[in-house]
Design an enzyme around this catalytic site. Structure first.
Site, PDB file in Angstrom:
ATOM      1  N   LYS A  13      35.687  37.658  47.810  1.00 14.04           N
ATOM      2  CA  LYS A  13      36.708  37.396  46.783  1.00 14.04           C
ATOM      3  C   LYS A  13      38.118  37.590  47.349  1.00 14.04           C
ATOM      4  O   LYS A  13      38.987  36.764  47.147  1.00 14.04           O
ATOM      5  CB  LYS A  13      36.528  38.343  45.576  1.00 14.04           C
ATOM      6  CG  LYS A  13      35.183  38.247  44.896  1.00 14.04           C
ATOM      7  CD  LYS A  13      35.112  39.134  43.659  1.00 14.04           C
ATOM      8  CE  LYS A  13      35.218  40.616  43.916  1.00 14.04           C
ATOM      9  NZ  LYS A  13      34.078  41.207  44.661  1.00 14.04           N
ATOM     10  N   ARG A  88      35.655  43.423  35.349  1.00 16.26           N
ATOM     11  CA  ARG A  88      34.379  43.899  35.872  1.00 16.26           C
ATOM     12  C   ARG A  88      33.462  44.391  34.767  1.00 16.26           C
ATOM     13  O   ARG A  88      32.350  44.815  35.048  1.00 16.26           O
ATOM     14  CB  ARG A  88      34.623  45.054  36.846  1.00 16.26           C
ATOM     15  CG  ARG A  88      34.621  44.635  38.319  1.00 16.26           C
ATOM     16  CD  ARG A  88      34.951  45.884  39.112  1.00 16.26           C
ATOM     17  NE  ARG A  88      34.483  45.884  40.456  1.00 16.26           N
ATOM     18  CZ  ARG A  88      35.255  45.655  41.520  1.00 16.26           C
ATOM     19  NH1 ARG A  88      36.506  45.290  41.370  1.00 16.26           N
ATOM     20  NH2 ARG A  88      34.753  45.757  42.721  1.00 16.26           N
ATOM     21  N   ARG A 127      33.020  45.878  58.075  1.00 15.31           N
ATOM     22  CA  ARG A 127      34.351  45.256  57.958  1.00 15.31           C
ATOM     23  C   ARG A 127      35.504  46.247  58.114  1.00 15.31           C
ATOM     24  O   ARG A 127      35.369  47.428  57.810  1.00 15.31           O
ATOM     25  CB  ARG A 127      34.464  44.446  56.666  1.00 15.31           C
ATOM     26  CG  ARG A 127      34.526  45.225  55.403  1.00 15.31           C
ATOM     27  CD  ARG A 127      34.584  44.282  54.195  1.00 15.31           C
ATOM     28  NE  ARG A 127      34.688  45.028  52.973  1.00 15.31           N
ATOM     29  CZ  ARG A 127      34.754  44.503  51.764  1.00 15.31           C
ATOM     30  NH1 ARG A 127      34.716  43.192  51.607  1.00 15.31           N
ATOM     31  NH2 ARG A 127      34.856  45.268  50.700  1.00 15.31           N
ATOM     32  N   ARG A 161      37.878  50.868  54.889  1.00 15.50           N
ATOM     33  CA  ARG A 161      37.887  51.453  53.555  1.00 15.50           C
ATOM     34  C   ARG A 161      36.866  52.581  53.473  1.00 15.50           C
ATOM     35  O   ARG A 161      35.768  52.465  54.008  1.00 15.50           O
ATOM     36  CB  ARG A 161      37.536  50.382  52.514  1.00 15.50           C
ATOM     37  CG  ARG A 161      38.689  49.457  52.235  1.00 15.50           C
ATOM     38  CD  ARG A 161      38.305  48.305  51.354  1.00 15.50           C
ATOM     39  NE  ARG A 161      37.484  48.656  50.195  1.00 15.50           N
ATOM     40  CZ  ARG A 161      37.158  47.801  49.241  1.00 15.50           C
ATOM     41  NH1 ARG A 161      37.599  46.550  49.308  1.00 15.50           N
ATOM     42  NH2 ARG A 161      36.410  48.166  48.232  1.00 15.50           N
ATOM     43  N   ARG A 172      27.817  50.495  44.549  1.00 11.59           N
ATOM     44  CA  ARG A 172      28.732  49.433  44.098  1.00 11.59           C
ATOM     45  C   ARG A 172      27.937  48.212  43.647  1.00 11.59           C
ATOM     46  O   ARG A 172      28.289  47.551  42.671  1.00 11.59           O
ATOM     47  CB  ARG A 172      29.715  49.087  45.224  1.00 11.59           C
ATOM     48  CG  ARG A 172      30.733  50.207  45.459  1.00 11.59           C
ATOM     49  CD  ARG A 172      31.452  50.081  46.784  1.00 11.59           C
ATOM     50  NE  ARG A 172      32.320  48.931  46.864  1.00 11.59           N
ATOM     51  CZ  ARG A 172      32.809  48.449  48.020  1.00 11.59           C
ATOM     52  NH1 ARG A 172      32.497  49.019  49.162  1.00 11.59           N
ATOM     53  NH2 ARG A 172      33.606  47.406  48.010  1.00 11.59           N
TER      54      ARG A 172
HETATM   55  P1  AMP Z   1      37.252  46.267  45.214  1.00 15.06           P
HETATM   56  O1  AMP Z   1      38.373  46.389  46.205  1.00 15.06           O
HETATM   57  O2  AMP Z   1      37.473  45.165  44.207  1.00 15.06           O
HETATM   58  O3  AMP Z   1      35.894  46.206  45.875  1.00 15.06           O
HETATM   59  O4  AMP Z   1      37.261  47.627  44.353  1.00 15.06           O
HETATM   60  C1  AMP Z   1      37.051  48.884  44.963  1.00 15.06           C
HETATM   61  C2  AMP Z   1      36.693  49.920  43.897  1.00 15.06           C
HETATM   62  O5  AMP Z   1      37.780  50.075  42.974  1.00 15.06           O
HETATM   63  C3  AMP Z   1      35.488  49.570  43.021  1.00 15.06           C
HETATM   64  O6  AMP Z   1      34.240  49.936  43.627  1.00 15.06           O
HETATM   65  C4  AMP Z   1      35.782  50.407  41.760  1.00 15.06           C
HETATM   66  O7  AMP Z   1      35.497  51.782  41.987  1.00 15.06           O
HETATM   67  C5  AMP Z   1      37.301  50.267  41.644  1.00 15.06           C
HETATM   68  N1  AMP Z   1      37.678  49.066  40.840  1.00 15.06           N
HETATM   69  C6  AMP Z   1      38.328  47.956  41.293  1.00 15.06           C
HETATM   70  N2  AMP Z   1      38.517  47.075  40.309  1.00 15.06           N
HETATM   71  C7  AMP Z   1      37.965  47.632  39.193  1.00 15.06           C
HETATM   72  C8  AMP Z   1      37.806  47.194  37.850  1.00 15.06           C
HETATM   73  N3  AMP Z   1      38.250  45.984  37.453  1.00 15.06           N
HETATM   74  N4  AMP Z   1      37.177  48.030  36.976  1.00 15.06           N
HETATM   75  C9  AMP Z   1      36.724  49.246  37.361  1.00 15.06           C
HETATM   76  N5  AMP Z   1      36.827  49.717  38.618  1.00 15.06           N
HETATM   77  C10 AMP Z   1      37.436  48.917  39.540  1.00 15.06           C
END
Ligand code: AMP
Length: 222
Positions: A13, A88, A127, A161, A172
Site C-alpha cells: 500500500k 481499518r 524490509r 520498523r 498484525r
Molecule cells: P502501517 O504502517 O499502516 O502498517 O501501520 C502500523 C501500525 O500502526 C498498525 O499495525 C497499527 O498498530 C497502527 N495503525 C495504523 N493505522 C491504523 C488505523 N487506521 N487504525 C488503527 N491502528 C492503526
C-alpha cells in the site's frame, strides 16, 4: 479523487501510494506514518500508540479518526487524497464517510491489494528503508544497487520498523483478518471496491491501479 488502498500489512500500500503522489499529485495520508512520527516526536499519543503497534494491535478508532480529520481539511489536498492504512475498522469507515460528507465530497474508489498471507511474513521481515528519503528496500527482493548506499539520495543510513518482525507480523495479520477485511463488503455493496493482484511485480501492480483510476476518472467526467 479520493481513493483508499486496502490490504494486509506488507501488501504494498505504502509503495503504491508514493507512486500515486509522484504521478498524480495526490496527497498520501498514512495513519501508520503519522503514528510513527508521533512516536519519534516522543508525544503522549506516540507512547500509547507504540505499545499497541509493537504488539501488532490496532490503535483506538477515536485517536485515528481525530488524526485523519485534522489532515483531511489541510490546504494541500486539492489534487485529491490516497488513504493508506485507513480505514481499518468498520467504525473508521463510517467516520470517513461522515467526514467526506461534511466536506461535500465522496470516495471515488477502494482498491484492495490481494496478497497471500504466507508471502507477507517474508516480505515484511526483510524490509527496511533509507533514513533520509524513505526509499524502501528488502534484504532479498530489492537490494540497493550499491550495498549500503541508497539508490535515490545516496544516503548511507537505513532503518527498520520495530513492528516488522515475524512475531508481530502474525498479530498484525490477525488484526487485518478480524477487523479490517470485514469492511470489504461495505465498499463492495456500494460498487466502489476493485481488486488488484498484489502478488504481481510492483510495476505490474502500478499498471493495474493506473487502469482502474483512469476508468474511474473517465466515468466521473462522462
Ligand atoms: P502501517 O504502517 O499502516 O502498517 O501501520 C502500523 C501500525 O500502526 C498498525 O499495525 C497499527 O498498530 C497502527 N495503525 C495504523 N493505522 C491504523 C488505523 N487506521 N487504525 C488503527 N491502528 C492503526
Amino acid at each position: 479523487m479520493i481513493l483508499i488502498l486496502l490490504g494486509p500489512p506488507g501488501a504494498g500500500k505504502g509503495t503504491q501510494a508514493k507512486k500515486l503522489v509522484a504521478k498524480r499529485g495526490l496527497s498520501q495520508l498514512s495513519t501508520g506514518e503519522m503514528l510513527r512520527a508521533e512516536v519519534l516526536a516522543g508525544t503522549e499519543l506516540g507512547a500509547h500508540a507504540k505499545r499497541l503497534m509493537d504488539a501488532g494491535r490496532l490503535v483506538p478508532d477515536d485517536v485515528i479518526t481525530d488524526m485523519i480529520a485534522k489532515r483531511i481539511e489541510g490546504p494541500d489536498q486539492r489534487n485529491g487524497i490516497v488513504l493508506d492504512g485507513f480505514p481499518r475498522t468498520e467504525a473508521q469507515a463510517k467516520a470517513l464517510d461522515e467526514m467526506l460528507a461534511r466536506h461535500h465530497t465522496k470516495l471515488d474508489a477502494v482498491i484492495e491489494l490481494v496478497v497471500d498471507d504466507n508471502a507477507l511474513i517474508d516480505r515484511i521481515s526483510g524490509r527496511y528503508s533509507c533514513k533520509k528519503c524513505g526509499a524502501g528496500y528488502h534484504d532479498h527482493f530489492e537490494k540497493p544497487k550499491q550495498a549500503g548506499i541508497c539508490d535515490i539520495c545516496g544516503g548511507a543510513e537505513f532503518i527498520r520498523r520495530a513492528d516488522d518482525n515475524a512475531e508481530t507480523v502474525k498479530s498484525r495479520l490477525q488484526s487485518y483478518h478480524a477487523q479490517t477485511a470485514p469492511i470489504l463488503p461495505y465498499y463492495r455493496h456500494r460498487g466502489l471496491l476493485r481488486q488488484v493482484d498484489g502478488m504481481a511485480l510492483p510495476i505490474e501492480v502500478e499498471h493495474q491501479i493506473d487502469g482502474i483510476l483512469d476508468a474511474v476518472s473517465r466515468s466521473s467526467v462522462a
